[in-house]
Design an enzyme around this catalytic site. Structure first.
Site, PDB file in Angstrom:
ATOM      1  N   ASN A   1       0.870  -1.179   0.000  1.00  0.00           N
ATOM      2  CA  ASN A   1       0.000   0.000   0.000  1.00  0.00           C
ATOM      3  C   ASN A   1       0.906   1.228   0.000  1.00  0.00           C
ATOM      4  O   ASN A   1       1.523   1.540   1.004  1.00  0.00           O
ATOM      5  CB  ASN A   1      -0.883  -0.038   1.258  1.00  0.00           C
ATOM      6  CG  ASN A   1      -1.715   1.222   1.413  1.00  0.00           C
ATOM      7  OD1 ASN A   1      -1.781   2.050   0.508  1.00  0.00           O
ATOM      8  ND2 ASN A   1      -2.349   1.362   2.570  1.00  0.00           N
TER       9      ASN A   1
ATOM     10  N   LYS B   1       0.087   4.276  -0.218  1.00  0.00           N
ATOM     11  CA  LYS B   1      -0.532   5.449   0.432  1.00  0.00           C
ATOM     12  C   LYS B   1      -0.331   6.685  -0.465  1.00  0.00           C
ATOM     13  O   LYS B   1      -0.315   6.563  -1.677  1.00  0.00           O
ATOM     14  CB  LYS B   1       0.032   5.623   1.847  1.00  0.00           C
ATOM     15  CG  LYS B   1      -0.093   4.317   2.659  1.00  0.00           C
ATOM     16  CD  LYS B   1       0.170   4.494   4.121  1.00  0.00           C
ATOM     17  CE  LYS B   1       0.008   3.150   4.832  1.00  0.00           C
ATOM     18  NZ  LYS B   1       0.170   3.246   6.270  1.00  0.00           N
TER      19      LYS B   1
ATOM     20  N   HIS C   1      -9.289   1.098   5.221  1.00  0.00           N
ATOM     21  CA  HIS C   1      -7.996   1.291   5.886  1.00  0.00           C
ATOM     22  C   HIS C   1      -8.168   2.219   7.090  1.00  0.00           C
ATOM     23  O   HIS C   1      -8.963   3.157   7.050  1.00  0.00           O
ATOM     24  CB  HIS C   1      -6.984   1.876   4.902  1.00  0.00           C
ATOM     25  CG  HIS C   1      -5.592   1.842   5.425  1.00  0.00           C
ATOM     26  ND1 HIS C   1      -5.116   2.759   6.329  1.00  0.00           N
ATOM     27  CD2 HIS C   1      -4.582   0.952   5.215  1.00  0.00           C
ATOM     28  CE1 HIS C   1      -3.869   2.456   6.640  1.00  0.00           C
ATOM     29  NE2 HIS C   1      -3.518   1.363   5.977  1.00  0.00           N
TER      30      HIS C   1
ATOM     31  N   GLU D   1      -6.493   4.587   8.142  1.00  0.00           N
ATOM     32  CA  GLU D   1      -6.290   6.020   7.858  1.00  0.00           C
ATOM     33  C   GLU D   1      -7.549   6.626   7.253  1.00  0.00           C
ATOM     34  O   GLU D   1      -7.862   7.794   7.483  1.00  0.00           O
ATOM     35  CB  GLU D   1      -5.059   6.206   6.949  1.00  0.00           C
ATOM     36  CG  GLU D   1      -3.776   5.996   7.730  1.00  0.00           C
ATOM     37  CD  GLU D   1      -2.627   5.395   6.945  1.00  0.00           C
ATOM     38  OE1 GLU D   1      -2.648   5.429   5.699  1.00  0.00           O
ATOM     39  OE2 GLU D   1      -1.695   4.863   7.584  1.00  0.00           O
TER      40      GLU D   1
ATOM     41  N   GLU E   1      -4.807  -4.906  10.719  1.00  0.00           N
ATOM     42  CA  GLU E   1      -3.769  -3.895  10.910  1.00  0.00           C
ATOM     43  C   GLU E   1      -4.028  -3.159  12.226  1.00  0.00           C
ATOM     44  O   GLU E   1      -4.825  -2.210  12.260  1.00  0.00           O
ATOM     45  CB  GLU E   1      -3.791  -2.882   9.768  1.00  0.00           C
ATOM     46  CG  GLU E   1      -3.558  -3.486   8.395  1.00  0.00           C
ATOM     47  CD  GLU E   1      -3.077  -2.429   7.398  1.00  0.00           C
ATOM     48  OE1 GLU E   1      -1.947  -2.566   6.921  1.00  0.00           O
ATOM     49  OE2 GLU E   1      -3.810  -1.472   7.130  1.00  0.00           O
TER      50      GLU E   1
ATOM     51  N   GLY F   1       3.077   2.337  10.796  1.00  0.00           N
ATOM     52  CA  GLY F   1       4.023   3.445  10.634  1.00  0.00           C
ATOM     53  C   GLY F   1       4.774   3.792  11.908  1.00  0.00           C
ATOM     54  O   GLY F   1       5.411   4.842  11.987  1.00  0.00           O
TER      55      GLY F   1
ATOM     56  N   SER G   1       4.022  -1.999  10.229  1.00  0.00           N
ATOM     57  CA  SER G   1       5.480  -2.056  10.377  1.00  0.00           C
ATOM     58  C   SER G   1       6.088  -3.393   9.968  1.00  0.00           C
ATOM     59  O   SER G   1       7.010  -3.890  10.620  1.00  0.00           O
ATOM     60  CB  SER G   1       5.880  -1.678  11.810  1.00  0.00           C
ATOM     61  OG  SER G   1       5.465  -0.352  12.111  1.00  0.00           O
TER      62      SER G   1
HETATM   63  P1  13P Z   1       3.451   0.484   7.570  1.00  0.00           P
HETATM   64  O1  13P Z   1       3.953  -0.810   6.953  1.00  0.00           O
HETATM   65  O2  13P Z   1       4.150   1.693   7.028  1.00  0.00           O
HETATM   66  O3  13P Z   1       3.396   0.408   9.051  1.00  0.00           O
HETATM   67  O4  13P Z   1       1.928   0.643   7.062  1.00  0.00           O
HETATM   68  C1  13P Z   1       1.050  -0.420   7.190  1.00  0.00           C
HETATM   69  C2  13P Z   1      -0.201  -0.105   6.471  1.00  0.00           C
HETATM   70  O5  13P Z   1      -0.969   0.745   6.890  1.00  0.00           O
HETATM   71  C3  13P Z   1      -0.477  -0.829   5.231  1.00  0.00           C
HETATM   72  O6  13P Z   1      -1.774  -0.601   4.785  1.00  0.00           O
END
Ligand code: 13P
Length: 253
Positions: A10, A12, A96, A98, A168, A174, A214
């Protein structure tokens, strides 16, 4: 039942079109010969079409990071499943954290988007996961249960076959604070058991559950070795061909 491992990147809100094409070219080389793992990437909307052209003839699948549930109309700023289908997306990431956190996504809107994606033959990577507060208050399982029930509401067995779940935990995204393989396995097992209560017909055994938060080349193998972890949804480490391909090649580590 053996489930095909599924690693998705992803991206983002990262990468211009040019940077996206560079990364895809790198991935095509570093992932050559990979057959026993399914791979998908989710570039930003602006790069989806050029990336789809670059992926022609490759086994890497294309995913969008979101979609809207209507086919067309006065919905400024939205992208419809029909548009994504036209440019050869096979998957849509939906729900997601976010999107839930910053853009007001709820279990109900997630459910509407999932239904729309499936109507257009897009497979879904359906994201769920608890926040740090929820975990500390002992609500992890009730939150996950509510998200699964809400997101999959009204979906039958046939539709459930086109769904991948991404667990997740928000506190791991992150932050560099990966869930331990045991923490992740515990949540994945719970999710699979929940699916077993919702569906018959072998759905719970067949459904793939990715871990996200992560994930790195260093921790991917330990996570993937867990019985109920069938893949990863990778953020930061998917922005670089070398680290992403090392995660995809977790078996070789
Ligand atoms: P990170 O791997 O940067 O922690 O992000 C995970 C994520 O949100 C994948 O959708």
């Amino acid at each position: 039942m053996k489930r095909l491992p599924f690693i998705a990147g992803n991206w983002k809100m990262n990468k211009t079109v040019e940077e996206s094409l560079d990364l895809v070219r790198g991935l095509k080389v570093s992932l050559q010969g990979i057959e026993d793992v399914e791979v998908a990437i989710a570039p930003p909307f602006t790069a989806l079409y050029p990336v789809s052209q670059e992926l022609k003839g490759s086994s890497i699948h294309l995913a969008s990071q979101n979609l809207f549930w209507e086919e067309k109309g006065a919905f400024t700023g939205e992208i419809s499943p029909m548009m994504l289908k036209e440019i050869h997306c096979q998957y849509a990431i939906i729900g997601h954290s976010e999107r839930r956190q910053y853009f007001g996504e709820t279990d109900e809107t997630v459910n509407r988007r999932i239904k729309a994606a499936l109507r257009y033959d897009l497979k879904v990577i359906f994201c769920i996961g608890e926040t740090l507060n929820e975990r500390e208050e002992g609500k992890t399982f009730s939150v996950i249960e509510r998200q699964v029930e809400g997101g999959l509401k009204g979906l039958g067995e046939k539709e459930a076959r086109d769904i991948v779940i991404a667990y997740e935990p928000v506190w791991a995204i992150g932050t560099g604070k990966t869930a331990t393989p045991q923490q992740a396995q515990e949540a994945h097992r719970f999710i699979r058991q929940k699916i077993e209560r919702l569906y018959s017909g072998g759905i719970s055994e067949g459904i793939r559950i990715q871990y996200g938060g992560s994930v790195t080349p260093e921790n991917s193998k330990g996570l993937m070795n867990q019985e109920d972890i069938d893949g990863a949804l990778v953020g930061g480490a998917s922005l670089n061909a070398e680290s992403f391909s090392r995660i995809v090649r977790f078996k070789e580590i």
